[in-house]
Motif scaffolding. Structure first.
Motif, mmCIF file in Angstrom:
data_model
loop_
_atom_site.group_PDB
_atom_site.id
_atom_site.type_symbol
_atom_site.label_atom_id
_atom_site.label_comp_id
_atom_site.label_asym_id
_atom_site.label_seq_id
_atom_site.Cartn_x
_atom_site.Cartn_y
_atom_site.Cartn_z
ATOM 1 N N ASN A 13 0.791 -1.305 -0.111
ATOM 2 C CA ASN A 13 -0.078 0.002 0.160
ATOM 3 C C ASN A 13 0.753 1.338 -0.171
ATOM 4 O O ASN A 13 0.568 2.271 -0.768
ATOM 5 C CB ASN A 13 -1.051 -0.028 1.377
ATOM 6 C CG ASN A 13 -1.899 -1.059 1.111
ATOM 7 O OD1 ASN A 13 -2.192 -1.457 0.124
ATOM 8 N ND2 ASN A 13 -2.276 -1.507 2.205
ATOM 9 N N LEU A 14 1.954 1.143 0.765
ATOM 10 C CA LEU A 14 2.841 2.411 0.952
ATOM 11 C C LEU A 14 3.281 2.612 -0.745
ATOM 12 O O LEU A 14 3.601 3.871 -0.968
ATOM 13 C CB LEU A 14 4.009 2.056 1.640
ATOM 14 C CG LEU A 14 5.212 3.244 1.877
ATOM 15 C CD1 LEU A 14 4.856 4.204 2.448
ATOM 16 C CD2 LEU A 14 6.297 2.353 2.499
ATOM 17 N N ILE A 15 4.009 1.727 -1.497
ATOM 18 C CA ILE A 15 4.178 1.826 -2.829
ATOM 19 C C ILE A 15 3.289 2.375 -3.480
ATOM 20 O O ILE A 15 3.548 3.256 -4.552
ATOM 21 C CB ILE A 15 4.999 0.626 -3.210
ATOM 22 C CG1 ILE A 15 6.143 0.249 -2.183
ATOM 23 C CG2 ILE A 15 5.550 0.604 -4.736
ATOM 24 C CD1 ILE A 15 6.632 -1.192 -2.366
ATOM 25 N N TYR A 16 2.120 1.632 -3.727
ATOM 26 C CA TYR A 16 1.078 1.951 -4.614
ATOM 27 C C TYR A 16 0.447 3.391 -4.400
ATOM 28 O O TYR A 16 0.074 4.037 -5.280
ATOM 29 C CB TYR A 16 0.106 0.872 -4.786
ATOM 30 C CG TYR A 16 0.475 -0.451 -5.427
ATOM 31 C CD1 TYR A 16 1.552 -0.381 -6.087
ATOM 32 C CD2 TYR A 16 -0.309 -1.567 -5.330
ATOM 33 C CE1 TYR A 16 2.050 -1.645 -6.689
ATOM 34 C CE2 TYR A 16 0.126 -2.788 -5.594
ATOM 35 C CZ TYR A 16 1.313 -2.761 -6.316
ATOM 36 O OH TYR A 16 1.891 -3.925 -6.956
ATOM 37 N N ASN A 17 0.282 3.757 -3.008
ATOM 38 C CA ASN A 17 -0.475 4.831 -2.702
ATOM 39 C C ASN A 17 0.604 6.067 -3.002
ATOM 40 O O ASN A 17 0.090 7.332 -3.405
ATOM 41 C CB ASN A 17 -0.746 5.159 -1.212
ATOM 42 C CG ASN A 17 -1.982 4.068 -0.789
ATOM 43 O OD1 ASN A 17 -2.538 3.711 -1.820
ATOM 44 N ND2 ASN A 17 -1.793 3.828 0.461
ATOM 45 N N ALA A 18 1.811 5.595 -3.240
ATOM 46 C CA ALA A 18 2.765 6.754 -3.776
ATOM 47 C C ALA A 18 3.030 6.960 -5.306
ATOM 48 O O ALA A 18 3.525 7.679 -5.705
ATOM 49 C CB ALA A 18 4.179 6.565 -3.044
ATOM 50 N N GLY A 19 1.976 6.026 -5.935
ATOM 51 C CA GLY A 19 2.238 6.011 -7.194
ATOM 52 C C GLY A 19 3.439 5.174 -7.956
ATOM 53 O O GLY A 19 3.559 5.158 -8.993
ATOM 54 N N VAL A 48 9.346 4.223 -7.696
ATOM 55 C CA VAL A 48 8.400 5.440 -7.218
ATOM 56 C C VAL A 48 8.863 6.723 -7.459
ATOM 57 O O VAL A 48 9.820 6.923 -8.072
ATOM 58 C CB VAL A 48 8.513 5.106 -5.384
ATOM 59 C CG1 VAL A 48 7.948 3.794 -5.131
ATOM 60 C CG2 VAL A 48 9.903 5.381 -5.112
ATOM 61 N N PRO A 49 7.826 7.798 -7.508
ATOM 62 C CA PRO A 49 8.191 9.150 -7.589
ATOM 63 C C PRO A 49 9.538 9.281 -6.768
ATOM 64 O O PRO A 49 9.460 8.964 -5.526
ATOM 65 C CB PRO A 49 6.825 9.675 -7.299
ATOM 66 C CG PRO A 49 5.727 8.993 -7.461
ATOM 67 C CD PRO A 49 6.426 7.535 -7.217
ATOM 68 N N ASN A 50 10.407 10.362 -7.000
ATOM 69 C CA ASN A 50 11.425 10.440 -6.097
ATOM 70 C C ASN A 50 11.156 11.144 -4.641
ATOM 71 O O ASN A 50 11.938 11.138 -3.862
ATOM 72 C CB ASN A 50 12.514 11.251 -7.069
ATOM 73 C CG ASN A 50 12.067 12.692 -7.447
ATOM 74 O OD1 ASN A 50 10.992 13.013 -7.286
ATOM 75 N ND2 ASN A 50 13.140 13.412 -8.197
ATOM 76 N N ASN A 51 10.044 11.803 -4.719
ATOM 77 C CA ASN A 51 9.790 12.326 -3.381
ATOM 78 C C ASN A 51 9.389 11.141 -2.409
ATOM 79 O O ASN A 51 9.294 11.530 -1.319
ATOM 80 C CB ASN A 51 8.690 13.164 -3.416
ATOM 81 C CG ASN A 51 7.195 12.827 -3.955
ATOM 82 O OD1 ASN A 51 7.026 11.362 -4.162
ATOM 83 N ND2 ASN A 51 6.347 13.711 -4.379
ATOM 84 N N ALA A 52 9.417 9.878 -2.794
ATOM 85 C CA ALA A 52 8.883 8.866 -1.902
ATOM 86 C C ALA A 52 10.148 8.117 -1.788
ATOM 87 O O ALA A 52 10.045 6.977 -0.887
ATOM 88 C CB ALA A 52 7.933 8.017 -2.830
ATOM 89 N N LEU A 53 11.337 8.436 -2.266
ATOM 90 C CA LEU A 53 12.506 7.544 -2.003
ATOM 91 C C LEU A 53 13.064 6.987 -0.661
ATOM 92 O O LEU A 53 13.140 5.948 -0.282
ATOM 93 C CB LEU A 53 13.923 8.328 -2.756
ATOM 94 C CG LEU A 53 14.982 7.815 -2.670
ATOM 95 C CD1 LEU A 53 15.001 6.092 -3.357
ATOM 96 C CD2 LEU A 53 16.110 8.256 -3.303
#
Length: 477
Positions: free
Chosen positions: A112-118, A136-141
């Motif tokens: 969920n953490l990964i998918y919710n971050a797109g 992931v988008p780089n702001n979720a790195l």
């Protein structure tokens, strides 16, 4: 198998190109060219940062600002080959166990953490590693780096998780092998026939009796032995800042205590000196199939690169020699496929390997007829040098395939090579020397390689025979 064939076809369709240090693809121009034509420089140059933490974790980073995403991968030095006897399929089972989350991210929380971050995620088990990766988008790195560290340090290993994932793996074995026509014929059964060392010659997917016998203590011991921080690589590629990313990795992984030294493991194969034959009776197969395999030269050797040229000449593409002869001229089958390392690519393995070829063919043709034609094609390569034109065409196709791997949209192809070379060679910059290996191949080297490695006594031939009963034993001659 179909995924592998489609991926290979897509890679070969890409045009050859170069890459600059920022990861952007460029067309290299020869400044000395009188006619203004473009030529290939030496070629792929990926900017690589490589460090090892005090606890033994190897860290690979490469910056590419073309897309504002980051790809993260953690590779563990545990694959099919390291499984102890009596525990076939254990590496694959553990891939599923580790995928189920960790102490701070139980169940589907990490997903969920990964998918919710797109983002997206996946994992796999291969001959020499198990990997997990996320895009992931780089702001979720930083969140993903923390999540991977939590999975490494605090996975959920309990009886409930073991029972659930054992059931999942059992179902995979039935769906993908036991209840499939041809099953694991080319990627499980053929290596079992060709190899002598048990570690290279057992049922990688897992014997159901071994999977059922696995206890919670066995699972914990396997984790403690092979999933330590000092047997792992983390690779981060994408729109990142090196110092910032390294600081996050040190913060979240740096406190994990290293595990014990790995137990010694011999995966070497003796030189094959006699041709081997095997037969599998398959009640689900509508037509017979035939596969054959030759042991490969050592990875990274000059002969290894020459064998890649032979692979291109013999089996890759509609214009390949075996396709032209077996399919277009003789009409034995509707297609032929094969390559180096059918469970990955020619770069991401570390040990003995096979060059394999397979086909599902018409019942009117038997093994001896087909193999006599195969021998005619191969013996020509063992007695006559190929032309420079043939060599150049093959190397162009190899470069195209290599560029296609490195330039995959998710950057997974690039991160896979960087992590593999760090894990196997302690040298992820090896990626920038792949093309130099191809540049060293000559017609003379191709001939010498064919003479040694394409000899019949280095070959194993496996037949799948349609039957109406439940026989599934492999017979050897």
């Amino acid at each position: 198998m179909m995924k592998w064939l489609l991926a290979l076809a897509g890679a070969l369709a890409l045009a050859a190109c170069g890459e600059n240090s920022s990861g952007e693809l460029v067309e290299a121009v020869d400044p000395n060219g009188d006619d203004g034509s473009t030529t290939r420089e030496q070629g792929i140059q990926v900017d690589v940062r490589y460090e090892t933490l005090d606890n033994g974790l190897r860290v690979v980073m490469s910056r590419d600002t073309s897309v504002p995403t980051a790809t993260v991968a953690v590779y563990y030095g545990v694959g099919f080959r390291v499984e102890p006897q009596g525990r076939t399929g254990f590496a694959h089972l553990f891939e599923h166990l580790m995928f189920e989350g960790s102490e701070n991210l139980p169940g589907g929380t990490m997903t969920n953490l990964i998918y919710n971050a797109g983002g997206v995620q996946n994992g796999s088990t291969r001959y020499d590693f198990t990997n997990y990766f996320e895009v992931v988008p780089n702001n979720a790195l930083e969140a993903i780096i923390w999540a991977e560290a939590d999975r490494m340090a605090r996975p959920i290993i309990d009886q409930e998780n073991l029972d659930a994932q054992r059931g999942v793996v059992r179902n995979e074995v039935f769906v993908n092998v036991i209840n499939q026509p041809y099953g694991g014929w080319i990627w499980i059964d053929l290596p079992m026939l060709a190899n002598e060392n048990w570690h290279n010659a057992h049922n990688f997917y897992g014997d159901l009796a071994d999977l059922d016998a696995a206890s919670l203590e066995d699972v914990q011991s396997f984790f403690d032995t092979y999933y330590s921080v000092n047997n792992a690589v983390i690779a981060v590629v994408g729109d990142i800042e090196y110092d910032e990313t390294m600081a996050w990795i040190v913060e979240h992984f740096g406190t994990i205590e290293p595990g014990p030294a790995l137990p010694p493991l011999d995966i070497s194969e003796p030189r094959q000196t006699e041709e081997k034959f095997g037969t599998i009776d398959d009640p689900l197969a509508p037509q017979p199939a035939l596969g054959f395999a030759y042991h490969m030269p050592e990875r990274g050797s000059p002969e290894y690169y020459a064998m890649a040229v032979l692979d291109q000449l013999l089996v890759q593409g509609d214009d390949s020699l075996l396709n032209q002869r077996l399919i277009n001229e003789e009409g034995y089958a509707s297609g032929v496929f094969g390559g180096i390392n059918l469970l990955g690519n020619m770069y991401n393995y570390n040990g003995p390997m096979l060059w394999s070829v397979g086909m599902i063919h018409d019942a009117q043709y038997d093994r001896d007829t087909i193999m006599a034609t195969v021998d005619e094609v191969i013996e020509q390569l063992r007695t006559e040098e190929i032309t420079q034109e043939q060599l150049d065409r093959s190397i162009t196709k190899l470069r195209s395939q290599f560029y296609g791997i490195v330039d995959s949209g998710t950057r997974f192809g690039l991160i896979d090579l960087l992590a593999s070379f760090a894990l196997f060679d302690d040298d992820p910059s090896r990626i920038n020397r792949i093309e130099a290996g191809f540049d060293q191949v000559t017609p003379e080297l191709v001939l010498a390689t064919a003479q040694e490695y394409l000899r019949p006594t280095n070959r194993s031939v496996l037949v799948v025979r349609p039957v109406e009963d439940d026989a599934d034993e492999t017979e050897t001659e």
